[in-house]
Design an enzyme around this catalytic site. Structure first.
Site, PDB file in Angstrom:
ATOM      1  CE1 TYR A 185       0.742   1.803   4.016  1.00 42.96           C
ATOM      2  CE2 TYR A 185       1.296  -0.643   4.364  1.00 42.96           C
ATOM      3  CZ  TYR A 185       1.462   0.512   4.792  1.00 42.96           C
ATOM      4  OH  TYR A 185       2.216   0.620   5.794  1.00 42.96           O
ATOM      5  CB  ILE A 213      -8.023   3.402  10.496  1.00 44.72           C
ATOM      6  CG1 ILE A 213      -7.375   2.850   9.182  1.00 44.72           C
ATOM      7  CG2 ILE A 213      -6.941   4.041  11.484  1.00 44.72           C
ATOM      8  CD1 ILE A 213      -7.110   4.185   8.365  1.00 44.72           C
ATOM      9  CE1 TYR A 239      -4.769   6.024  13.162  1.00 43.40           C
ATOM     10  CE2 TYR A 239      -4.627   6.656  10.855  1.00 43.40           C
ATOM     11  CZ  TYR A 239      -4.313   5.862  11.973  1.00 43.40           C
ATOM     12  OH  TYR A 239      -3.552   4.479  11.459  1.00 43.40           O
ATOM     13  CG  PHE A 255      -4.319   4.306   2.457  1.00 46.57           C
ATOM     14  CD1 PHE A 255      -3.156   3.787   3.169  1.00 46.57           C
ATOM     15  CD2 PHE A 255      -5.495   4.886   3.472  1.00 46.57           C
ATOM     16  CE1 PHE A 255      -2.673   4.156   4.237  1.00 46.57           C
ATOM     17  CE2 PHE A 255      -4.885   5.246   4.699  1.00 46.57           C
ATOM     18  CZ  PHE A 255      -3.696   4.919   5.134  1.00 46.57           C
TER      19      PHE A 255
END
Length: 263
Positions: A185, A213, A239, A255
């Site tokens: 990633y 997450i 976050y 991502f």
């Protein structure tokens, strides 16, 4: 074990412990903010952090201004590592950071120019104001990025707000929330800043989907082995208001993920 929304962390290193000490003596006014960063604990490279500090030394060129010796470069790398631990200070402008660093140096060399205690309340209020302004700007930029991602051909916006776009179709069984996955990633902020990349490190990473997450837990379940996708994750699935290390508060994250294996 790792908790949802909180990446696993490694034991403290001498560099990060030095960062703790530096923050503690710099000003008690910002200690609550620094504690939220998790200073003194180096984050694993799972989904938040770029390579450890030792890689910075290799990245400094011999022609870097004022860095003539290997010791100069090592000290510069120490400063870079400490700077990465102080992500909350990114809300300050360059000139403001100069004054912060000046205060740090003054306390370390016992050469203070002012009575620091007289300004602790003012410095805390100023820092909070700067953080709030930076977070508001980050949130607005994140909303624009989410709208742009959702408008791309082939993109799908889920009920949670995650934007999923398949880049390469995989095959086989998709993972579940209880699966362990192996992935490659790269993670970016909406301005294109790469904050973490297993690709750059040259090694994929393996982790349970129950320990990352929420945007990852949801997005990876939409993939199949061998597939690649882009996940644009709103801050409340990442976050949130606190941020994490190099990731600012209220940051939307982008991502690109390749699912290599499901276990």
């Amino acid at each position: 074990g790792a908790r949802r929304g909180t990446p696993p962390r490694s034991p403290a290193t001498s560099t990060s412990m030095f960062a703790v000490g530096l923050c503690a003596i710099a000003s008690s006014a910002v200690q609550p903010h620094m504690a939220r960063l998790g200073l003194g604990r180096t984050v694993y490279s799972s989904i938040v952090r770029a390579s450890p500090a030792h890689s910075y030394v290799r990245g400094i060129s011999a022609s870097a201004g004022g860095l003539e010796t290997e010791e100069d470069k090592a000290l510069y790398a120490l400063g870079a590592s400490i700077g990465r631990q102080l992500g909350d200070l990114k809300c300050l402008e360059s000139g403001e950071l100069d004054n912060v660093l000046k205060g740090m140096k003054a306390i370390l060399t016992d050469n203070l120019e002012i009575e620091v205690n007289d300004y602790l309340q003012q410095s805390a209020a100023l820092f909070q104001q700067k953080q709030q302004a930076a977070a508001s700007k980050m949130a607005a930029e994140g909303l624009k990025a989410l709208d742009a991602a959702a408008a791309e051909d082939g993109a799908e916006k889920t009920l949670s707000g995650l934007v999923y776009k398949e880049l390469i179709q995989g095959s086989g069984d998709a993972p579940t929330a209880e699966s362990t996955v192996k992935v490659h990633y790269e993670g970016k902020l909406v301005d294109g800043t790469v904050f973490d990349s297993s690709i750059a490190r040259g090694e994929p990473i393996e982790f349970p989907l129950s320990g990352v997450i929420r945007g990852w837990t949801e997005g990876l379940q939409m993939m199949k082995p061998g597939g690649k996708a882009q996940l644009t994750i709103p801050s409340d699935l990442a976050y949130g208001d606190g941020g994490q290390g190099p990731i600012p508060p209220k940051a939307t994250l982008i991502f690109e993920v390749e699912l290599l294996e499901v276990k």
